[in-house]
Design a protein around this motif. Structure first.
Motif, PDB file in Angstrom:
ATOM      1  N   HIS A 268       8.868   2.039  -6.066  1.00 48.31           N
ATOM      2  CA  HIS A 268       9.101   0.730  -5.130  1.00 48.31           C
ATOM      3  C   HIS A 268       8.438  -0.097  -4.244  1.00 48.31           C
ATOM      4  O   HIS A 268       8.380  -1.323  -3.599  1.00 48.31           O
ATOM      5  CB  HIS A 268      10.760   0.920  -5.073  1.00 48.31           C
TER       6      HIS A 268
ATOM      7  N   SER B  71      17.570  -8.761  -6.218  1.00 45.87           N
ATOM      8  CA  SER B  71      17.424  -7.437  -5.892  1.00 45.87           C
ATOM      9  C   SER B  71      18.394  -6.465  -6.747  1.00 45.87           C
ATOM     10  O   SER B  71      19.175  -6.751  -6.183  1.00 45.87           O
ATOM     11  CB  SER B  71      16.692  -7.176  -4.903  1.00 45.87           C
TER      12      SER B  71
ATOM     13  N   ASP C 217      19.612  -3.092  -8.542  1.00 52.93           N
ATOM     14  CA  ASP C 217      18.936  -1.671  -7.572  1.00 52.93           C
ATOM     15  C   ASP C 217      19.880  -1.064  -7.629  1.00 52.93           C
ATOM     16  O   ASP C 217      21.218  -1.333  -7.394  1.00 52.93           O
ATOM     17  CB  ASP C 217      18.457  -1.940  -5.932  1.00 52.93           C
TER      18      ASP C 217
ATOM     19  N   ASP D  63      18.691  -0.597  -0.673  1.00 53.40           N
ATOM     20  CA  ASP D  63      17.019  -0.233  -0.039  1.00 53.40           C
ATOM     21  C   ASP D  63      16.046  -1.079   1.045  1.00 53.40           C
ATOM     22  O   ASP D  63      15.288  -2.032   1.310  1.00 53.40           O
ATOM     23  CB  ASP D  63      16.089  -0.278  -0.891  1.00 53.40           C
TER      24      ASP D  63
ATOM     25  N   ASN E 231      10.917   4.887  -0.807  1.00 55.24           N
ATOM     26  CA  ASN E 231      11.258   3.762  -1.660  1.00 55.24           C
ATOM     27  C   ASN E 231      12.234   2.691  -1.236  1.00 55.24           C
ATOM     28  O   ASN E 231      13.323   2.786  -2.613  1.00 55.24           O
ATOM     29  CB  ASN E 231      10.714   4.140  -2.975  1.00 55.24           C
TER      30      ASN E 231
ATOM     31  N   ASP F 147      14.106  -9.545  -8.648  1.00 51.65           N
ATOM     32  CA  ASP F 147      13.418  -7.893  -8.277  1.00 51.65           C
ATOM     33  C   ASP F 147      14.528  -6.779  -9.093  1.00 51.65           C
ATOM     34  O   ASP F 147      15.557  -7.002  -8.735  1.00 51.65           O
ATOM     35  CB  ASP F 147      12.935  -6.824  -6.429  1.00 51.65           C
TER      36      ASP F 147
ATOM     37  N   ASP G  61      15.721  -2.769  -9.771  1.00 49.17           N
ATOM     38  CA  ASP G  61      14.649  -1.538  -9.613  1.00 49.17           C
ATOM     39  C   ASP G  61      15.496  -0.826 -11.687  1.00 49.17           C
ATOM     40  O   ASP G  61      16.537  -0.867 -11.998  1.00 49.17           O
ATOM     41  CB  ASP G  61      15.020  -0.844  -8.697  1.00 49.17           C
TER      42      ASP G  61
ATOM     43  N   ALA H 101      10.983  -2.113 -10.937  1.00 48.05           N
ATOM     44  CA  ALA H 101       9.896  -0.640 -10.249  1.00 48.05           C
ATOM     45  C   ALA H 101      10.293   0.501 -11.217  1.00 48.05           C
ATOM     46  O   ALA H 101      11.426   0.496 -11.729  1.00 48.05           O
ATOM     47  CB  ALA H 101      10.456  -0.013  -9.313  1.00 48.05           C
TER      48      ALA H 101
ATOM     49  N   GLU I 284      10.606   4.037 -11.483  1.00 44.93           N
ATOM     50  CA  GLU I 284      10.409   4.797 -10.722  1.00 44.93           C
ATOM     51  C   GLU I 284      11.340   6.498 -11.122  1.00 44.93           C
ATOM     52  O   GLU I 284      12.123   6.492 -11.378  1.00 44.93           O
ATOM     53  CB  GLU I 284      12.385   4.516  -9.666  1.00 44.93           C
TER      54      GLU I 284
END
Length: 256
Positions: free
Chosen positions: A34, A56, A58, A62, A94, A172, A174, A223, A225
Protein backbone atom coordinates in the motif's frame (compact mmCIF):
# COMPACT_ATOMS: atom_id res chain seq x y z
CA UNK A 1 15.60 11.56 -30.57
CA UNK A 2 14.17 8.98 -28.21
CA UNK A 3 11.60 10.47 -25.84
CA UNK A 4 11.48 9.74 -22.12
CA UNK A 5 8.97 7.08 -21.07
CA UNK A 6 5.80 8.28 -19.33
CA UNK A 7 6.29 8.75 -15.61
CA UNK A 8 4.00 5.92 -14.57
CA UNK A 9 6.14 3.42 -16.53
CA UNK A 10 9.02 4.21 -14.18
CA UNK A 11 7.02 3.09 -11.13
CA UNK A 12 8.12 -0.54 -10.73
CA UNK A 13 5.30 -2.75 -9.52
CA UNK A 14 2.56 -0.24 -10.35
CA UNK A 15 0.05 -1.07 -13.11
CA UNK A 16 -1.81 1.84 -14.64
CA UNK A 17 -5.27 1.14 -16.07
CA UNK A 18 -7.45 3.35 -18.24
CA UNK A 19 -11.04 3.73 -17.03
CA UNK A 20 -12.16 5.70 -20.08
CA UNK A 21 -15.87 5.42 -20.78
CA UNK A 22 -16.89 4.95 -17.16
CA UNK A 23 -17.82 7.49 -14.53
CA UNK A 24 -15.45 9.05 -12.07
CA UNK A 25 -11.67 8.81 -12.44
CA UNK A 26 -10.12 8.15 -15.85
CA UNK A 27 -7.12 6.24 -14.46
CA UNK A 28 -6.47 3.53 -11.89
CA UNK A 29 -3.17 2.47 -10.33
CA UNK A 30 -2.88 -1.11 -9.03
CA UNK A 31 0.00 -2.36 -6.86
CA UNK A 32 0.66 -4.75 -3.97
CA UNK A 33 2.25 -2.87 -1.00
CA UNK A 34 0.00 0.00 0.00
CA UNK A 35 2.90 2.39 0.50
CA UNK A 36 3.23 2.57 -3.30
CA UNK A 37 0.12 4.73 -3.16
CA UNK A 38 2.47 7.63 -2.35
CA UNK A 39 4.19 7.83 -5.78
CA UNK A 40 0.96 6.77 -7.51
CA UNK A 41 -0.87 9.74 -5.99
CA UNK A 42 1.98 12.00 -7.06
CA UNK A 43 1.74 10.68 -10.61
CA UNK A 44 -2.05 11.08 -10.67
CA UNK A 45 -2.02 14.65 -9.35
CA UNK A 46 0.87 15.90 -11.48
CA UNK A 47 2.56 19.20 -10.76
CA UNK A 48 -0.45 21.50 -10.68
CA UNK A 49 -3.21 22.18 -8.21
CA UNK A 50 -3.43 21.87 -4.48
CA UNK A 51 -3.60 18.71 -2.39
CA UNK A 52 -6.53 16.35 -2.89
CA UNK A 53 -9.04 14.87 -0.49
CA UNK A 54 -8.26 11.21 0.11
CA UNK A 55 -11.26 8.86 0.32
CA UNK A 56 -9.86 5.54 1.50
CA UNK A 57 -11.55 2.17 2.01
CA UNK A 58 -9.46 -0.16 4.14
CA UNK A 59 -9.70 -2.68 6.96
CA UNK A 60 -7.10 -0.65 8.88
CA UNK A 61 -6.79 3.05 9.68
CA UNK A 62 -3.38 3.56 8.07
CA UNK A 63 -2.60 6.73 9.99
CA UNK A 64 0.50 5.76 11.95
CA UNK A 65 2.89 8.74 11.72
CA UNK A 66 6.08 8.20 9.69
CA UNK A 67 9.17 7.66 11.82
CA UNK A 68 10.78 10.79 10.37
CA UNK A 69 7.97 12.95 9.05
CA UNK A 70 10.30 15.86 8.38
CA UNK A 71 12.26 13.63 5.96
CA UNK A 72 9.30 13.03 3.64
CA UNK A 73 10.08 14.86 0.37
CA UNK A 74 7.77 17.63 -0.70
CA UNK A 75 5.86 16.89 -3.91
CA UNK A 76 7.99 19.56 -5.60
CA UNK A 77 10.97 17.19 -5.22
CA UNK A 78 9.47 15.08 -7.97
CA UNK A 79 8.14 11.60 -8.55
CA UNK A 80 11.48 9.80 -8.24
CA UNK A 81 12.14 11.23 -4.77
CA UNK A 82 8.69 10.23 -3.54
CA UNK A 83 8.95 6.77 -5.10
CA UNK A 84 12.31 6.10 -3.46
CA UNK A 85 11.03 7.38 -0.12
CA UNK A 86 7.99 5.09 -0.28
CA UNK A 87 10.09 2.02 -1.06
CA UNK A 88 13.02 2.64 1.30
CA UNK A 89 11.83 4.88 4.12
CA UNK A 90 8.17 4.10 4.78
CA UNK A 91 7.23 1.20 7.03
CA UNK A 92 6.99 -2.21 5.36
CA UNK A 93 3.82 -2.79 7.39
CA UNK A 94 2.14 -0.25 5.10
CA UNK A 95 0.38 1.97 7.59
CA UNK A 96 2.18 5.35 7.43
CA UNK A 97 1.69 6.35 3.77
CA UNK A 98 -1.37 8.55 4.37
CA UNK A 99 0.29 10.90 6.83
CA UNK A 100 3.42 10.79 4.65
CA UNK A 101 1.28 11.99 1.73
CA UNK A 102 0.06 14.84 3.91
CA UNK A 103 3.65 15.73 4.76
CA UNK A 104 4.44 15.71 1.02
CA UNK A 105 1.58 18.08 0.19
CA UNK A 106 -0.28 15.50 -1.90
CA UNK A 107 -3.21 14.91 0.45
CA UNK A 108 -5.10 17.60 2.32
CA UNK A 109 -7.93 16.08 4.34
CA UNK A 110 -8.83 12.38 4.48
CA UNK A 111 -12.12 10.52 4.71
CA UNK A 112 -11.18 7.10 6.08
CA UNK A 113 -13.65 4.23 5.83
CA UNK A 114 -11.97 1.63 8.02
CA UNK A 115 -12.67 -0.57 11.03
CA UNK A 116 -9.39 -1.46 12.78
CA UNK A 117 -6.82 0.83 14.39
CA UNK A 118 -3.18 -0.37 14.23
CA UNK A 119 -0.94 0.15 17.24
CA UNK A 120 0.50 3.65 17.17
CA UNK A 121 -2.21 5.08 14.93
CA UNK A 122 -2.81 8.82 15.22
CA UNK A 123 -5.96 9.23 17.32
CA UNK A 124 -6.98 12.89 16.95
CA UNK A 125 -9.18 14.24 14.18
CA UNK A 126 -6.71 16.92 13.04
CA UNK A 127 -3.14 16.17 12.00
CA UNK A 128 -0.67 19.05 11.93
CA UNK A 129 2.23 18.23 9.64
CA UNK A 130 5.82 19.37 10.09
CA UNK A 131 5.24 22.22 7.61
CA UNK A 132 2.49 23.60 9.86
CA UNK A 133 -0.49 22.57 7.71
CA UNK A 134 -3.58 21.09 9.36
CA UNK A 135 -5.44 18.09 7.93
CA UNK A 136 -8.88 16.79 8.89
CA UNK A 137 -9.12 13.04 9.53
CA UNK A 138 -12.72 11.91 9.26
CA UNK A 139 -13.12 8.23 10.15
CA UNK A 140 -16.25 6.11 9.69
CA UNK A 141 -16.46 2.29 9.78
CA UNK A 142 -18.59 1.56 6.69
CA UNK A 143 -19.77 3.03 3.40
CA UNK A 144 -23.30 2.89 4.78
CA UNK A 145 -22.28 5.15 7.68
CA UNK A 146 -20.46 7.54 5.34
CA UNK A 147 -23.49 7.73 3.06
CA UNK A 148 -25.81 8.39 6.00
CA UNK A 149 -23.53 11.15 7.31
CA UNK A 150 -23.47 12.68 3.83
CA UNK A 151 -27.25 12.59 3.33
CA UNK A 152 -28.26 13.81 6.78
CA UNK A 153 -25.29 15.01 8.85
CA UNK A 154 -25.69 14.69 12.61
CA UNK A 155 -23.88 17.13 14.91
CA UNK A 156 -20.17 16.46 14.54
CA UNK A 157 -20.44 14.62 11.20
CA UNK A 158 -17.92 16.02 8.73
CA UNK A 159 -18.29 13.71 5.71
CA UNK A 160 -20.30 16.19 3.66
CA UNK A 161 -18.11 19.09 4.78
CA UNK A 162 -14.82 17.60 3.58
CA UNK A 163 -16.34 16.37 0.31
CA UNK A 164 -17.91 19.72 -0.53
CA UNK A 165 -14.71 21.57 0.31
CA UNK A 166 -12.51 19.35 -1.86
CA UNK A 167 -11.51 20.34 -5.39
CA UNK A 168 -10.07 16.93 -6.26
CA UNK A 169 -10.48 13.46 -4.77
CA UNK A 170 -8.17 10.45 -4.70
CA UNK A 171 -10.21 7.26 -4.25
CA UNK A 172 -8.10 4.60 -2.56
CA UNK A 173 -9.06 0.97 -1.92
CA UNK A 174 -7.16 -1.69 0.01
CA UNK A 175 -8.29 -5.18 -0.95
CA UNK A 176 -8.13 -6.28 2.70
CA UNK A 177 -11.11 -4.01 3.34
CA UNK A 178 -13.13 -6.99 2.14
CA UNK A 179 -11.77 -9.51 4.63
CA UNK A 180 -12.43 -10.39 8.27
CA UNK A 181 -10.00 -12.01 10.73
CA UNK A 182 -11.05 -15.52 11.71
CA UNK A 183 -12.42 -15.93 15.24
CA UNK A 184 -10.65 -19.29 15.45
CA UNK A 185 -7.27 -17.93 14.33
CA UNK A 186 -6.76 -14.13 14.19
CA UNK A 187 -3.77 -14.62 11.87
CA UNK A 188 -6.12 -16.09 9.26
CA UNK A 189 -8.38 -13.83 7.23
CA UNK A 190 -11.68 -14.75 5.63
CA UNK A 191 -12.33 -13.13 2.22
CA UNK A 192 -15.86 -11.87 1.75
CA UNK A 193 -18.14 -13.37 -0.91
CA UNK A 194 -19.43 -11.23 -3.77
CA UNK A 195 -22.79 -10.58 -2.11
CA UNK A 196 -21.22 -9.11 1.04
CA UNK A 197 -18.73 -7.04 -1.00
CA UNK A 198 -21.61 -5.55 -2.96
CA UNK A 199 -23.66 -4.88 0.17
CA UNK A 200 -20.68 -3.08 1.73
CA UNK A 201 -19.71 -0.99 -1.31
CA UNK A 202 -23.19 -0.20 -2.62
CA UNK A 203 -25.61 -0.13 0.32
CA UNK A 204 -29.09 1.28 -0.21
CA UNK A 205 -29.04 5.08 -0.22
CA UNK A 206 -25.31 5.39 -1.02
CA UNK A 207 -25.65 6.80 -4.54
CA UNK A 208 -25.61 10.52 -3.51
CA UNK A 209 -22.42 9.89 -1.54
CA UNK A 210 -20.75 8.07 -4.40
CA UNK A 211 -21.81 10.75 -6.88
CA UNK A 212 -20.14 13.38 -4.69
CA UNK A 213 -16.95 11.30 -4.53
CA UNK A 214 -16.77 10.30 -8.18
CA UNK A 215 -17.53 13.69 -9.71
CA UNK A 216 -14.27 14.98 -8.21
CA UNK A 217 -12.19 11.79 -8.34
CA UNK A 218 -9.04 12.08 -10.48
CA UNK A 219 -7.67 8.59 -9.85
CA UNK A 220 -8.37 5.25 -8.20
CA UNK A 221 -5.54 3.49 -6.37
CA UNK A 222 -5.98 -0.16 -5.46
CA UNK A 223 -3.62 -2.04 -3.13
CA UNK A 224 -3.81 -5.83 -3.38
CA UNK A 225 -1.85 -6.54 -0.16
CA UNK A 226 -1.80 -10.35 -0.66
CA UNK A 227 -0.25 -11.03 2.76
CA UNK A 228 -3.33 -9.39 4.36
CA UNK A 229 -5.76 -11.22 2.08
CA UNK A 230 -4.86 -14.87 2.61
CA UNK A 231 -1.93 -15.15 0.18
CA UNK A 232 -1.43 -14.84 -3.57
CA UNK A 233 -4.15 -17.26 -4.70
CA UNK A 234 -6.77 -16.09 -2.22
CA UNK A 235 -6.07 -12.44 -2.94
CA UNK A 236 -6.35 -13.12 -6.68
CA UNK A 237 -9.80 -14.64 -6.21
CA UNK A 238 -10.84 -11.76 -3.97
CA UNK A 239 -9.57 -9.22 -6.50
CA UNK A 240 -11.82 -10.74 -9.17
CA UNK A 241 -14.87 -10.56 -6.90
CA UNK A 242 -14.15 -6.98 -5.82
CA UNK A 243 -13.40 -5.86 -9.40
CA UNK A 244 -16.87 -6.91 -10.56
CA UNK A 245 -18.50 -4.57 -8.06
CA UNK A 246 -15.91 -1.78 -7.92
CA UNK A 247 -15.24 -1.41 -11.64
CA UNK A 248 -18.37 -2.66 -13.33
CA UNK A 249 -21.09 -1.53 -10.94
CA UNK A 250 -19.61 1.51 -9.19
CA UNK A 251 -17.36 3.00 -11.90
CA UNK A 252 -19.32 1.65 -14.92
CA UNK A 253 -16.03 0.45 -16.43
CA UNK A 254 -14.84 -2.96 -17.57
CA UNK A 255 -12.94 -4.92 -14.88
CA UNK A 256 -9.20 -5.31 -15.56
Amino acid sequence: MEQDAPQHLRLAGVIRLSLAGGRGPSDAYVFDPHRLALPSWACALGDGGGPALLVSLDRHLDVVPPRQPEAVPDRSAGLRALDEHARWALDVRNYDHILAAMEAGLVGDALLIARARPRGAFERDTYRDTRGREHRLVAVPTVDRAAEAFRAPAPGDAVREVLERAERVLLDVDLDCFTTPSDADPTTVLPWPWSIIREFLLPDGSEPFWEAVLEKAVALTLAREPHHCGGLLASGELFREVAEVLFRELLHAEPP
